[in-house]
Design a protein around this motif. Structure first.
Motif, PDB file in Angstrom:
ATOM      1  N   ALA A 145       0.832  -1.203   0.000  1.00  0.00           N
ATOM      2  CA  ALA A 145       0.000   0.000   0.000  1.00  0.00           C
ATOM      3  C   ALA A 145       0.860   1.244   0.000  1.00  0.00           C
ATOM      4  O   ALA A 145       0.587   2.224  -0.697  1.00  0.00           O
ATOM      5  CB  ALA A 145      -0.932  -0.001   1.221  1.00  0.00           C
TER       6      ALA A 145
ATOM      7  N   ARG B 140      -5.739   1.996  -0.289  1.00  0.00           N
ATOM      8  CA  ARG B 140      -4.292   1.818  -0.233  1.00  0.00           C
ATOM      9  C   ARG B 140      -3.664   2.308   1.073  1.00  0.00           C
ATOM     10  O   ARG B 140      -2.461   2.171   1.263  1.00  0.00           O
ATOM     11  CB  ARG B 140      -3.637   2.571  -1.403  1.00  0.00           C
TER      12      ARG B 140
ATOM     13  N   HIS C 148       2.203   2.285  -3.308  1.00  0.00           N
ATOM     14  CA  HIS C 148       1.265   2.892  -4.251  1.00  0.00           C
ATOM     15  C   HIS C 148       0.733   4.222  -3.742  1.00  0.00           C
ATOM     16  O   HIS C 148      -0.123   4.826  -4.376  1.00  0.00           O
ATOM     17  CB  HIS C 148       0.076   1.943  -4.495  1.00  0.00           C
TER      18      HIS C 148
END
Length: 348
Positions: A14, A289, A17
């Motif tokens: 996560a 995310r 990103h």
């Protein structure tokens, strides 16, 4: 051991990103501002409202990201009573330059109660000590009671809905929870357009008029008619009040359609609607995310979903404190923990 490993790996993925989510958000907000300027130049109008909203969301999100890193529990805990204080001082906001703290009569006030309750619940989900969690959830319940006592039954009911969602998210998979909340928003948007386009099954229009008010339904139908007449560029930002027969008949020169979706459709066309929808989509992606605990993420998403409902059926997003608060809550829920801090699902 295996579950912990998966959690840590998910957190690292996560985090990898996170920059992409931030970049997507900046692009979406910049596109909203640019399209407002384009439609204003082509069709005429006043893009200042959209530009101010974009600026408020951006500033709130940036502030939330910073505060969420430094004070992951204290920052949202402080946001909760700050919202209540804002409601108290808002009636005197007209004396300030530009009226930037104004909240209106119903939707804006209810939205602030929702964001305040959501912040308190996010702080409770992030707290490690059971006593702290209990106190913060009592704070959220107290905000709902305060909303009722201060004349905002809609805000009280919405705050209680956020608290109920926060209590129910434990053990729910993040993806499923966000998907369910997205579905609720989509259905609410579809129902709003169905009312505006007079596309409800026989018998339901009368019930909708009773629930929403006949005047609001007339405004919505004016907005839908403008959207059909100007499908691509819209009639121009800020021009609904100038073109609506209902506004001309009942409140000349003032007011909007009391729906962010319909106002965007009427004033900035289908492209504007798509850009308006890009904002919540980006927020949901950033929350998906996020490295924050899943209960924090789902609680923030629930509060933003309730806010979306208020914006669909009212003019909540017309007020700067609401748009800034929405960005702040999203930023708090997507802040990246400091190195060595608890993993994504280990701090609740």
């Amino acid at each position: 051991m295996g579950a912990s490993g998966r959690t840590a790996a998910s957190a690292r993925a996560a985090d990898g990103h996170g920059g992409g989510a931030d970049a997507a958000g900046m692009v979406a907000l910049a596109a909203c501002a640019a399209w407002a300027l384009v439609t204003a130049a082509v069709s005429g109008g006043r893009p200042e409202g959209t530009l101010l909203a974009v600026l408020a969301v951006s500033a709130g999100y940036a502030g939330g990201r910073i505060a969420g890193v430094l004070l992951p529990v204290a920052a949202p805990a402080a946001m909760a009573p700050a919202g209540a204080l804002l409601v108290v001082v808002a009636p005197h906001a007209a004396r300030l330059p530009g009226g930037l703290l104004a909240l209106g009569d119903t939707a804006g006030t209810a939205a602030v109660w929702v964001l305040s309750a959501g912040a308190a619940c996010c702080a409770a989900c992030a707290a490690r000590r059971p006593l702290s969690r209990s106190v913060l959830r009592l704070l959220a319940a107290g905000l709902a009671v305060a909303a009722a006592l201060l004349g905002s039954p809609t805000g009280a009911a919405a705050a209680l809905a956020v608290l109920a969602c926060s209590l129910a998210v434990g053990g729910i998979d993040r993806s499923y929870g966000l998907a369910a909340l997205t579905g609720v928003s989509v259905l609410a948007a579809a129902a709003t357009w169905a009312v505006a386009a007079d596309a409800l099954p026989p018998g339901l229009p009368a019930h909708a008029a009773d629930a929403l008010g006949a005047h609001r339904v007339l405004l919505w139908r004016d907005a839908a008619a403008l959207a059909v007449e100007h499908p691509v560029l819209g009639a121009g930002p800020g021009r609904f009040a100038d073109l609506s027969p209902t506004v001309a008949a009942y409140s000349p020169g003032t007011g909007g359609p009391r729906s962010a979706l319909l106002q965007q459709a009427a004033e900035q066309g289908l492209v504007g609607v798509a850009l308006l929808g890009a904002g919540p989509c980006w927020a949901l992606y950033a929350l998906w995310r996020s490295r924050r605990p899943t209960p924090v993420v789902l609680t923030a998403a629930a509060a933003l979903t309730v806010l979306a409902g208020l914006a669909l059926a009212g003019d909540a997003l017309s007020f700067t404190p609401v748009t800034a608060g929405a960005g702040l809550l999203a930023g708090l829920a997507t802040a990246r923990p400091l190195e060595g801090g608890p993993p994504a699902d280990g701090a609740g």
